[in-house]
Design an enzyme around this catalytic site. Structure first.
Site, mmCIF file in Angstrom:
data_model
loop_
_atom_site.group_PDB
_atom_site.id
_atom_site.type_symbol
_atom_site.label_atom_id
_atom_site.label_comp_id
_atom_site.label_asym_id
_atom_site.label_seq_id
_atom_site.Cartn_x
_atom_site.Cartn_y
_atom_site.Cartn_z
ATOM 1 N N HIS A 26 7.390 9.585 -42.630
ATOM 2 C CA HIS A 26 8.833 9.801 -42.541
ATOM 3 C C HIS A 26 9.617 9.141 -43.669
ATOM 4 O O HIS A 26 10.837 9.287 -43.724
ATOM 5 C CB HIS A 26 9.349 9.365 -41.160
ATOM 6 C CG HIS A 26 9.029 10.379 -40.120
ATOM 7 N ND1 HIS A 26 7.798 10.425 -39.504
ATOM 8 C CD2 HIS A 26 9.750 11.411 -39.620
ATOM 9 C CE1 HIS A 26 7.785 11.441 -38.656
ATOM 10 N NE2 HIS A 26 8.958 12.059 -38.712
ATOM 11 N N TYR A 39 20.725 13.792 -37.939
ATOM 12 C CA TYR A 39 19.432 13.579 -37.280
ATOM 13 C C TYR A 39 18.849 12.228 -37.691
ATOM 14 O O TYR A 39 18.713 11.939 -38.874
ATOM 15 C CB TYR A 39 18.496 14.718 -37.673
ATOM 16 C CG TYR A 39 17.170 14.790 -36.953
ATOM 17 C CD1 TYR A 39 16.883 14.037 -35.822
ATOM 18 C CD2 TYR A 39 16.183 15.651 -37.417
ATOM 19 C CE1 TYR A 39 15.665 14.138 -35.177
ATOM 20 C CE2 TYR A 39 14.958 15.762 -36.778
ATOM 21 C CZ TYR A 39 14.707 14.997 -35.661
ATOM 22 O OH TYR A 39 13.498 15.107 -35.030
ATOM 23 N N TYR A 48 2.765 7.059 -39.147
ATOM 24 C CA TYR A 48 3.964 7.784 -38.732
ATOM 25 C C TYR A 48 5.158 7.353 -39.583
ATOM 26 O O TYR A 48 5.913 8.191 -40.086
ATOM 27 C CB TYR A 48 4.251 7.554 -37.244
ATOM 28 C CG TYR A 48 5.401 8.377 -36.742
ATOM 29 C CD1 TYR A 48 5.206 9.688 -36.327
ATOM 30 C CD2 TYR A 48 6.693 7.859 -36.709
ATOM 31 C CE1 TYR A 48 6.270 10.463 -35.883
ATOM 32 C CE2 TYR A 48 7.753 8.625 -36.275
ATOM 33 C CZ TYR A 48 7.539 9.923 -35.869
ATOM 34 O OH TYR A 48 8.604 10.685 -35.447
ATOM 35 N N TRP A 99 4.522 21.413 -40.086
ATOM 36 C CA TRP A 99 4.928 20.032 -39.774
ATOM 37 C C TRP A 99 4.528 19.658 -38.348
ATOM 38 O O TRP A 99 3.961 18.590 -38.117
ATOM 39 C CB TRP A 99 6.436 19.876 -39.975
ATOM 40 C CG TRP A 99 6.931 18.482 -39.717
ATOM 41 C CD1 TRP A 99 7.464 17.997 -38.558
ATOM 42 C CD2 TRP A 99 6.900 17.384 -40.631
ATOM 43 N NE1 TRP A 99 7.783 16.668 -38.686
ATOM 44 C CE2 TRP A 99 7.453 16.268 -39.957
ATOM 45 C CE3 TRP A 99 6.477 17.234 -41.944
ATOM 46 C CZ2 TRP A 99 7.588 15.022 -40.553
ATOM 47 C CZ3 TRP A 99 6.623 15.988 -42.543
ATOM 48 C CH2 TRP A 99 7.162 14.897 -41.854
#
Length: 126
Positions: free
Chosen positions: A28, A47, A24, A82
């Protein structure tokens, strides 16, 4: 009444599967440029994602309207790709990650309270 330029702060929680944390994080570090542009174009601003060692994920962004921001992303092909790839990373997810998150309630914001004090002070001195 909310002004057209008002920003809503959205904070949410998800749980990343413990055995998927490294992957993960890796995904990112270099989010697809097309995805980054789509987020910006659909009003997902400022964000950020924060990940605890046990997989607790806290996300934060600012938008004029959450439903519109989510609908805007839902209309993009890149988001469908995504979300399909990222959904497998989460525990007990109800829907896609960008709509199935638990939204948290804001209970304090420094600037809002400082603005309230300033406004009250200005009114009392008039």
């Amino acid at each position: 009444m909310t002004s057209p330029t008002a920003r809503h702060r959205v904070c949410f929680q998800l749980q990343v599967k413990p055995d998927r944390l490294d992957e993960y994080r890796r995904r990112h570090t270099a989010v697809w440029p097309e995805m980054l542009r789509a987020l910006k174009a659909t009003d997902w601003n400022n964000y950020s994602l924060f990940l605890r060692a046990d997989g607790l994920l806290i996300g934060y962004f600012e938008t004029a309207d959450l439903a519109s921001a989510q609908a805007g992303m839902a209309a993009t092909a890149v988001n469908a790709r995504w979300q399909a790839e990222m959904g497998e990373f989460f525990v007990a997810l109800d829907g896609a990650p960008d709509t199935g998150f638990l939204q948290l309630t804001e209970v304090f914001h420094l600037e809002d309270q400082l603005d309230a004090i300033t406004t009250a002070t200005e009114r009392s001195s008039s």
